[in-house]
Design a protein around this motif. Structure first.
Motif, PDB file in Angstrom:
ATOM      1  N   PRO A 677    -101.606  92.751  17.406  1.00  0.00           N
ATOM      2  CA  PRO A 677    -100.419  93.544  17.044  1.00  0.00           C
ATOM      3  C   PRO A 677     -99.309  92.722  16.400  1.00  0.00           C
ATOM      4  N   ASP A 678     -99.152  91.457  16.835  1.00  0.00           N
ATOM      5  CA  ASP A 678     -98.102  90.619  16.235  1.00  0.00           C
ATOM      6  C   ASP A 678     -98.410  90.317  14.774  1.00  0.00           C
ATOM      7  N   GLN A 680    -100.305  92.193  12.827  1.00  0.00           N
ATOM      8  CA  GLN A 680    -100.161  93.466  12.133  1.00  0.00           C
ATOM      9  C   GLN A 680     -98.695  93.741  11.824  1.00  0.00           C
ATOM     10  N   GLU A 681     -97.823  93.432  12.766  1.00  0.00           N
ATOM     11  CA  GLU A 681     -96.394  93.645  12.560  1.00  0.00           C
ATOM     12  C   GLU A 681     -95.848  92.698  11.493  1.00  0.00           C
ATOM     13  N   SER A 682     -96.377  91.434  11.460  1.00  0.00           N
ATOM     14  CA  SER A 682     -95.859  90.486  10.471  1.00  0.00           C
ATOM     15  C   SER A 682     -96.166  90.921   9.044  1.00  0.00           C
ATOM     16  N   ASP A 684     -96.221  94.221   8.276  1.00  0.00           N
ATOM     17  CA  ASP A 684     -95.638  95.579   8.172  1.00  0.00           C
ATOM     18  C   ASP A 684     -96.704  96.645   8.012  1.00  0.00           C
ATOM     19  N   THR A 686     -98.632  99.696   9.724  1.00  0.00           N
ATOM     20  CA  THR A 686     -98.358 100.627  10.827  1.00  0.00           C
ATOM     21  C   THR A 686     -99.629 101.093  11.522  1.00  0.00           C
TER      22      THR A 686
END
Length: 807
Positions: A677-678, A680-682, A684, A686
């Protein structure tokens, strides 16, 4: 080259049979053309002492011998041999003995006198008469007077030995010696090599002792060692030395001559012994022959010399033909009391030409022709002196001349491990290559360019890198090198195997709904942080560009999938949330000491969101199982079998518990997993992202274009569904393997078709359903057979995994 197995064991602790050793030597390039067992047929032949000889009453050419075999009784033997004398120790074949050629000894009467055995000649024991003393070539074999009586002659005469006949290639002159072969055996068996000890006790020279060596033609003689021996006592050499010389096919002559031959056979250094008192002023001159000069060689033939022949001379004229044969005038005789030992290096081409022109080949010339160890001349002279000293045949004078105009410089050859693996199609490490060469007693040093290998003087055949690669291949084992057919371009414009496979993979993925992308080979260092790469990870060691176009392209990529994540991010920013992309490209790793990096082809793919739906199909989530299914189909499409997935927890950028290593047999192809998830967040993103990255080079290695067809089954199959409740931490592959194990040969296929988690199960459990297909090739299965196998499978699952049958 005749190699005595018993002699060889003095230098190496051999723990394999002669046949196994012969096979190992042959596979290592030293072909064993044949194996000889001299005493194979011989039985019940013992040493006996002739106590008394009487004339035969009825035959003038026969005598009656009373022979002692060690006991109180004497054996009467009638013989016609003319060289028998009272007190001699001879080989005796008793009644019932077997000799060479299958002859069996029986009790007999010769002209009315009983004979209970036979006195044996060397030929009757299977020995070549040419290797026996002249007086014994046509008569009874006479043993030394100190030979014990009543013992088996086979070990005494070396007839319990096994002789290996080596067929050597011209470049392997080092193996024309026992130590050379022993060095190879020690390397093959990974045993230490036991070198013979040389201990000298020298006496001071007297005023009249002088030795001088002048080399007039240093281009043909690069080194000449002369060592003086005094108080020489000419006599027979010890029985053990004669035995070894005969095993090598050399006739024993006298202790001095035998020692020079022995050292030649042992160390590969030809030697010659001059009667020192027959040399003028102890002066040796190594020069080209004068036009019209002649010499009478040891075979008593007069040889006419020409100006391009190298001779050993004293101020009075030639005393030997260099490297070929000695002269009769300076021959060591029974009255010789001082000896000058020669140990020299002569140019191979000169010896070969002289030997050919004179029509004279010798054991010495054959070794000089192939090239000897120039660094071993002095060592060989010391070894010969020590042997004569140990047997009490001579005293070593502290007077040795070593004329060595230009000492040889040790050769050093650079060996690159990657070139070794390229030539041999192997995956040997630098340490493994170094260890192989060290077994041959090569000095190996690691260098930033590879390995610096120092070539010893006994291997003049090694001069360039490919020579060392051949040595690595010999010791690694030719049979261990992959048995692959050579590939190459036959006609202009044809594609290589890699190119054809690349097109096949691209076509498959494109037809499966993936879009091919091409991303930059350069990236920013920040990418390593975005994908969660550990600080000290090897992938952070990237090739830095000296003049990058921008900071975003400062290094060459070491990973492929971050470029795909940027593509998905760019599409997501344009409201294209769903997507499946792939790239077949190269990553780059720096190489120490090399300007160009190592390029490795990789295949990467990433999916996110859902597949496009239509009027009659529903959208499908492109999750881990979706990408895994695509990968399974792709690998099967390119002929890769035995594919398995292993849970992986140490893969950077991946979601814990949702990542696996992809293997084909024991070959790790790459990884597949859901992004952390980290990460994926880096980027952007969703929606969940699943990615894979495979080493395409390894994929090429395990792929296969061959297809195998099976006939259609004649008998119907039986399908059964099996639903069980197990812990969630048990991989499905383990359960499938267990089902196959207990399903027997009638279980054709196992597929997982359902995984369910619900409130009716514990939080750490889930339900898994398997479709089992049973089918026999020779009959229609009964319900009882299928039920029996199904019960056996369920019982194993309950026992090993705690599985419960779901009702």
């Amino acid at each position: 080259m005749r190699v005595s197995f018993n002699w060889l064991k003095e230098y190496v602790d051999i723990d394999v049979s002669p046949a196994a050793l012969a096979e190992s030597l042959t596979l290592a390039g030293l072909a064993v053309e044949g194996m000889e067992e001299p005493g194979k047929e011989i039985e019940k032949v013992f040493t006996g002492k002739i106590i008394k000889i009487d004339t035969h009453p009825n035959a003038d050419k026969l005598v009656i011998c009373q022979v002692s075999l060690g006991g109180e009784e004497q054996t009467q033997i009638v013989t016609g041999a003319t060289n028998v004398r009272e007190g001699q120790v001879v080989p005796v074949a008793v009644v019932g003995a077997k000799l060479a050629g299958g002859l069996t000894i029986k009790k007999a009467k010769l002209r009315g006198v009983e004979s209970r055995g036979m006195l044996c000649s060397g030929a009757e024991l299977g020995m070549d008469p040419d290797i026996l003393p002249e007086e014994q070539q046509h008569g009874i074999m006479i043993l030394s007077a100190d030979t014990p009586v009543g013992v088996d002659v086979k070990p005494l005469l070396g007839l319990d030995d096994i002789i290996m006949e080596l067929e050597l290639t011209p470049n392997r002159g080092d193996c024309m010696s026992m130590l050379g072969v022993a060095r190879e055996v020690a390397a093959l068996l990974q045993k230490p090599l036991k070198m013979p000890a040389v201990q000298l006790s020298e006496i001071p020279p007297e005023l009249q002792d002088r030795v001088r060596v002048d080399i007039d033609d240093a281009d043909l003689c690069r080194r000449y060692v002369a060592r003086l021996l005094k108080n020489v006592k000419i006599g027979p050499s010890p029985a053990w030395m004669q035995q070894r010389l005969r095993a090598a096919g050399v006739r024993p002559i006298s202790n001095v001559v035998d020692v020079t031959n022995y050292v030649m056979l042992e160390m590969g250094q030809p030697m010659h012994a001059f009667d020192y008192d027959k040399l003028q002023d102890g002066h040796i001159i190594v020069r080209r022959a004068a036009s019209g000069e002649t010499i009478i060689s040891l075979d008593k033939a007069e040889r006419k010399l020409v100006s391009d022949m190298l001779v050993i001379a004293d101020p009075g004229g030639p005393v030997a033909v260099a490297g070929v044969m000695g002269g009769l005038e300076s021959e060591v005789m029974e009255d010789t009391t001082a000896v000058l030992l020669e140990s020299a290096y002569f140019k191979p081409i000169s010896v070969r030409r002289t030997s050919r022109d004179l029509g004279l080949r010798s054991e010495s010339s054959s070794r000089f022709e192939k090239g000897i160890d120039i660094t071993g001349c002095l060592r060989a002279a010391d070894r010969a002196a020590a042997l004569l000293q140990d047997m009490g045949a001579a005293d070593t004078v502290d007077l040795v001349v070593d004329n060595y105009p230009e000492p040889a410089v040790e050769k050093t050859v650079l060996l690159r491990p990657d070139r070794v693996n390229q030539y041999l199609d192997t995956d040997l490490t630098t340490a493994e290559i170094s260890k192989l060469l060290t077994r041959l007693h090569f000095k190996v040093q690691e260098d930033h360019n590879g390995l610096l290998v120092h070539i010893p003087g006994y291997r003049p055949d090694i001069s360039i890198e490919v020579d060392l690669i051949e040595e690595v291949a010999r010791l690694y084992g030719y049979k261990n090198v992959k048995n692959t057919l050579p590939t190459g371009v036959i006609t202009q414009g044809s594609r290589t195997v890699a190119q054809r496979l690349a097109l096949k993979v691209k076509d498959f993925l494109a037809r499966s709904g993936f879009k091919e992308v091409i991303t930059y080979s350069f990236m920013n260092n920040r990418v390593f942080d975005r994908v969660g790469l550990p600080k000290e990870h090897r992938y952070r060691n990237a090739v830095q560009l000296q003049n990058p176009l921008s900071e975003e392209q400062a290094v060459m990529r070491t990973l492929l999938f971050p470029g795909l994540l940027e593509v998905l991010q760019r599409n997501s920013n344009r409201r294209l949330k769903d997507g499946a992309v792939f790239e077949l490209g190269r990553v780059f790793y720096p190489r120490a000491g090399e300007i160009l990096p190592k390029e490795v082809p990789m295949l990467a793919a990433a999916v996110t969101g859902f597949t496009p739906g239509s009027w009659n199909t529903q959208p499908v989530s492109m999750d881990f199982y979706y990408l895994k299914g695509c990968l399974d189909t792709l690998l099967a499409y390119v002929g890769i079998k035995d594919v398995s997935y292993r849970p992986a927890t140490d893969i950077f950028g991946s979601h814990p518990g949702r990542t696996a290593k992809v293997l084909a047999g024991d070959v790790e192809l790459g990884v597949i997993g859901e992004l952390h998830p980290d990460v994926q967040e880096s980027y952007d993103l969703t929606q969940r992202v699943v990615a894979m990255e495979l080493n395409f080079h390894r994929l090429i290695q395990v792929a296969s274009t061959s297809k195998k067809y099976h006939p259609l089954p004649k008998y119907p199959g039986v399908e059964r569904d099996l639903a069980i409740v197990v812990r969630q931490d048990i991989p499905s592959q383990q359960i499938i393997d267990k089902i196959y194990q207990h399903g027997g040969d009638i279980l054709r296929d196992v597929q997982v078709f359902d995984i369910y988690r619900g409130a009716q199960f514990a939080s750490d459990q889930h339900s898994m359903a398997f479709a089992l297909k049973f089918q026999a090739v020779d009959r229609t299965l009964t319900d009882e057979e299928v039920a029996y196998k199904t019960d056996a499978i369920m019982e194993a699952l309950q026992r090993d995994f705690g599985a419960i049958l779901r009702q």
